[in-house]
Enzyme design. Structure first.
Site, PDB file in Angstrom:
ATOM      1  N   LYS A 243      26.293  56.398  42.306  1.00 54.26           N
ATOM      2  CA  LYS A 243      27.285  55.769  41.421  1.00 54.26           C
ATOM      3  C   LYS A 243      26.824  55.806  39.962  1.00 54.26           C
ATOM      4  O   LYS A 243      27.611  56.053  39.063  1.00 54.26           O
ATOM      5  CB  LYS A 243      27.507  54.335  41.908  1.00 54.26           C
ATOM      6  CG  LYS A 243      28.052  53.369  40.918  1.00 54.26           C
ATOM      7  CD  LYS A 243      29.543  53.429  40.922  1.00 54.26           C
ATOM      8  CE  LYS A 243      30.210  52.590  39.868  1.00 54.26           C
ATOM      9  NZ  LYS A 243      29.438  51.633  39.142  1.00 54.26           N
ATOM     10  N   ASP A 244      25.539  55.507  39.747  1.00 54.75           N
ATOM     11  CA  ASP A 244      24.970  55.545  38.393  1.00 54.75           C
ATOM     12  C   ASP A 244      24.183  56.838  38.248  1.00 54.75           C
ATOM     13  O   ASP A 244      22.950  56.836  38.191  1.00 54.75           O
ATOM     14  CB  ASP A 244      24.096  54.310  38.164  1.00 54.75           C
ATOM     15  CG  ASP A 244      24.904  53.041  38.284  1.00 54.75           C
ATOM     16  OD1 ASP A 244      25.590  52.688  37.335  1.00 54.75           O
ATOM     17  OD2 ASP A 244      24.898  52.421  39.377  1.00 54.75           O
TER      18      ASP A 244
ATOM     19  N   HIS B 276      25.470  48.117  47.266  1.00 53.01           N
ATOM     20  CA  HIS B 276      24.062  47.696  47.267  1.00 53.01           C
ATOM     21  C   HIS B 276      23.519  47.662  48.701  1.00 53.01           C
ATOM     22  O   HIS B 276      22.397  48.101  48.970  1.00 53.01           O
ATOM     23  CB  HIS B 276      23.919  46.279  46.701  1.00 53.01           C
ATOM     24  CG  HIS B 276      24.342  46.127  45.272  1.00 53.01           C
ATOM     25  ND1 HIS B 276      25.422  45.364  44.903  1.00 53.01           N
ATOM     26  CD2 HIS B 276      23.824  46.623  44.124  1.00 53.01           C
ATOM     27  CE1 HIS B 276      25.541  45.382  43.577  1.00 53.01           C
ATOM     28  NE2 HIS B 276      24.596  46.140  43.075  1.00 53.01           N
TER      29      HIS B 276
ATOM     30  N   ALA C 282      24.975  40.070  42.505  1.00 51.83           N
ATOM     31  CA  ALA C 282      26.417  40.128  42.799  1.00 51.83           C
ATOM     32  C   ALA C 282      26.632  41.253  43.805  1.00 51.83           C
ATOM     33  O   ALA C 282      27.418  42.178  43.585  1.00 51.83           O
ATOM     34  CB  ALA C 282      27.247  40.333  41.532  1.00 51.83           C
TER      35      ALA C 282
ATOM     36  N   ARG D 227      31.295  44.909  38.521  1.00 46.36           N
ATOM     37  CA  ARG D 227      32.236  44.668  37.421  1.00 46.36           C
ATOM     38  C   ARG D 227      33.703  44.760  37.861  1.00 46.36           C
ATOM     39  O   ARG D 227      34.587  44.402  37.082  1.00 46.36           O
ATOM     40  CB  ARG D 227      31.978  45.645  36.279  1.00 46.36           C
ATOM     41  CG  ARG D 227      30.653  45.372  35.560  1.00 46.36           C
ATOM     42  CD  ARG D 227      30.516  46.169  34.278  1.00 46.36           C
ATOM     43  NE  ARG D 227      29.401  45.708  33.462  1.00 46.36           N
ATOM     44  CZ  ARG D 227      28.197  46.301  33.418  1.00 46.36           C
ATOM     45  NH1 ARG D 227      27.951  47.375  34.125  1.00 46.36           N
ATOM     46  NH2 ARG D 227      27.235  45.799  32.660  1.00 46.36           N
TER      47      ARG D 227
ATOM     48  N   HIS E 218      27.331  43.890  46.741  1.00 48.79           N
ATOM     49  CA  HIS E 218      28.479  44.358  47.514  1.00 48.79           C
ATOM     50  C   HIS E 218      27.992  45.420  48.490  1.00 48.79           C
ATOM     51  O   HIS E 218      26.784  45.721  48.546  1.00 48.79           O
ATOM     52  CB  HIS E 218      29.573  44.878  46.581  1.00 48.79           C
ATOM     53  CG  HIS E 218      29.077  45.862  45.550  1.00 48.79           C
ATOM     54  ND1 HIS E 218      28.555  47.094  45.886  1.00 48.79           N
ATOM     55  CD2 HIS E 218      28.984  45.773  44.194  1.00 48.79           C
ATOM     56  CE1 HIS E 218      28.205  47.735  44.792  1.00 48.79           C
ATOM     57  NE2 HIS E 218      28.435  46.959  43.749  1.00 48.79           N
ATOM     58  N   GLU E 219      28.942  46.028  49.210  1.00 46.97           N
ATOM     59  CA  GLU E 219      28.556  47.000  50.248  1.00 46.97           C
ATOM     60  C   GLU E 219      27.808  48.207  49.675  1.00 46.97           C
ATOM     61  O   GLU E 219      27.054  48.854  50.394  1.00 46.97           O
ATOM     62  CB  GLU E 219      29.794  47.472  51.026  1.00 46.97           C
ATOM     63  CG  GLU E 219      30.339  46.445  52.012  1.00 46.97           C
ATOM     64  CD  GLU E 219      29.312  46.023  53.075  1.00 46.97           C
ATOM     65  OE1 GLU E 219      28.544  46.882  53.553  1.00 46.97           O
ATOM     66  OE2 GLU E 219      29.265  44.823  53.418  1.00 46.97           O
TER      67      GLU E 219
ATOM     68  N   MET F  97      20.937  44.166  40.170  1.00 44.20           N
ATOM     69  CA  MET F  97      21.209  43.053  39.263  1.00 44.20           C
ATOM     70  C   MET F  97      22.024  41.981  39.990  1.00 44.20           C
ATOM     71  O   MET F  97      22.624  41.105  39.342  1.00 44.20           O
ATOM     72  CB  MET F  97      21.956  43.548  38.027  1.00 44.20           C
ATOM     73  CG  MET F  97      21.129  44.561  37.233  1.00 44.20           C
ATOM     74  SD  MET F  97      21.610  44.661  35.506  1.00 44.20           S
ATOM     75  CE  MET F  97      23.286  45.201  35.672  1.00 44.20           C
TER      76      MET F  97
END
Ligand code: AMP
Length: 282
Positions: free
Chosen positions: A149-150, A37, A32, A187, A34-35, A30
């Site tokens: 993470k998810d 991703h 934004a 987030r 970061h490391e 989605m």
């Protein structure tokens, strides 16, 4: 890096690569970025000929009182990062091209979608399963990359791809953390400096729970109590949605340890909802 916005063009492009015998690695996001991703992108890059990353803030996975409108967006920064990683194709559809006025098909992975986060985010995993199914149908990847993470998301997507005989191999990648242990998340940027400091309790809590399991002297009820006590000791935690020991396949709360135990937490710090998890061996 090629940018594609139209689903049918993405599909034609993938078909062309597959017909030439190329493998496609796909990382849905989605944005934004970061490391966390980028670790998925790096893994995809090392295992495939072509890497496709999608950026799509999927409206159907946000509840009416959730943060769809203010979800962080950084298109320029994201494109820069993806170019640097050597991504071949950025797929960036808009909501209208993904959901026509007559859109009426949704995928619900029963039971798994109602547990853990699903109990607090009604309809969330139907939105997730539906968009991931659509993205996999459009991109037709050889392998698709998701973050641990998810965790619940990975279990639900695995179930969906097995149940519906879908083709992509799923690759689950480890959670990337900040140096103080906080799991990276788009987030985290919502947190004030005090809240950011308070958020480190989540990973510390999971680590001590994992130590308690490894000690061999406890049971899931004790572990859950310790997890809740430590979270309650942090005044900036405004809500504990869940914290405890779960079956990593069914996501049910455990009464006794198994070889693999899922430690999982969802809390709110101020208005920001944060999750984390770890697999702990008994
Ligand atoms: P999102 O943009 O939040 O939908 O995440 C896109 C993908 O990146 C999902 O498969 C996430 O699980 C994964 N991801 C998000 N944060 C992390 C992290 N800290 N470490 C590893 N993967 C992550």
């Amino acid at each position: 890096m090629e940018t594609i916005r139209i689903p049918s063009i993405m599909k034609e492009t993938s078909k062309r690569h597959l017909l030439r015998g190329k493998t496609i690695g796909f990382v849905p996001t989605m944005g934004a970025l970061h490391e966390g991703h980028l670790s998925l992108v790096k893994r995809a890059k090392s295992e495939n000929d072509i890497v496709v990353v999608s950026i799509f803030v999927n409206p159907t996975q946000f509840g009416p009182s959730e943060d769809f409108d203010r979800y962080p967006r950084d298109m320029e920064g994201d494109m820069e990062k993806l170019k640097r990683e050597g991504v071949d194709i950025l797929f960036m559809p808009d909501a209208r091209s993904m959901y026509s006025d007559r859109f009426s098909t949704y995928i619900t992975v029963k039971d798994l979608s109602d547990k853990l986060c699903g109990a607090f985010r009604h309809g969330h995993f139907t939105g997730v399963a539906t968009v991931v199914c659509k993205l996999l149908n459009i991109v037709m990847p050889t392998r698709a990359y998701f973050g641990q993470k998810d965790f619940q998301q990975t279990v639900i997507i695995k179930r969906m791809t097995e149940d519906l005989n879908m083709n992509a191999d799923l690759v689950i990648c480890p959670t990337v953390r900040e140096s103080d242990g906080l799991a990276m998340s788009s987030r985290n940027g919502y947190l004030s400096p005090e809240e950011r400091r308070a958020a480190t309790v989540i990973y510390r809590d999971i680590l001590s729970a994992s130590d308690l399991i490894k000690s061999g002297k406890s049971n899931p009820v004790d572990v859950k109590k310790q997890m809740h006590d430590m979270l309650k000791s942090e005044p900036l935690i405004s809500e504990i949605q869940y914290a405890g020991v779960y079956n990593a396949e069914t996501l049910d709360e455990l009464n006794e340890f198994k070889k693999q135990n899922l430690l999982a937490i969802a809390v709110k710090i101020g208005n920001t909802r944060l999750i984390d998890n770890m697999l702990a061996e008994f």
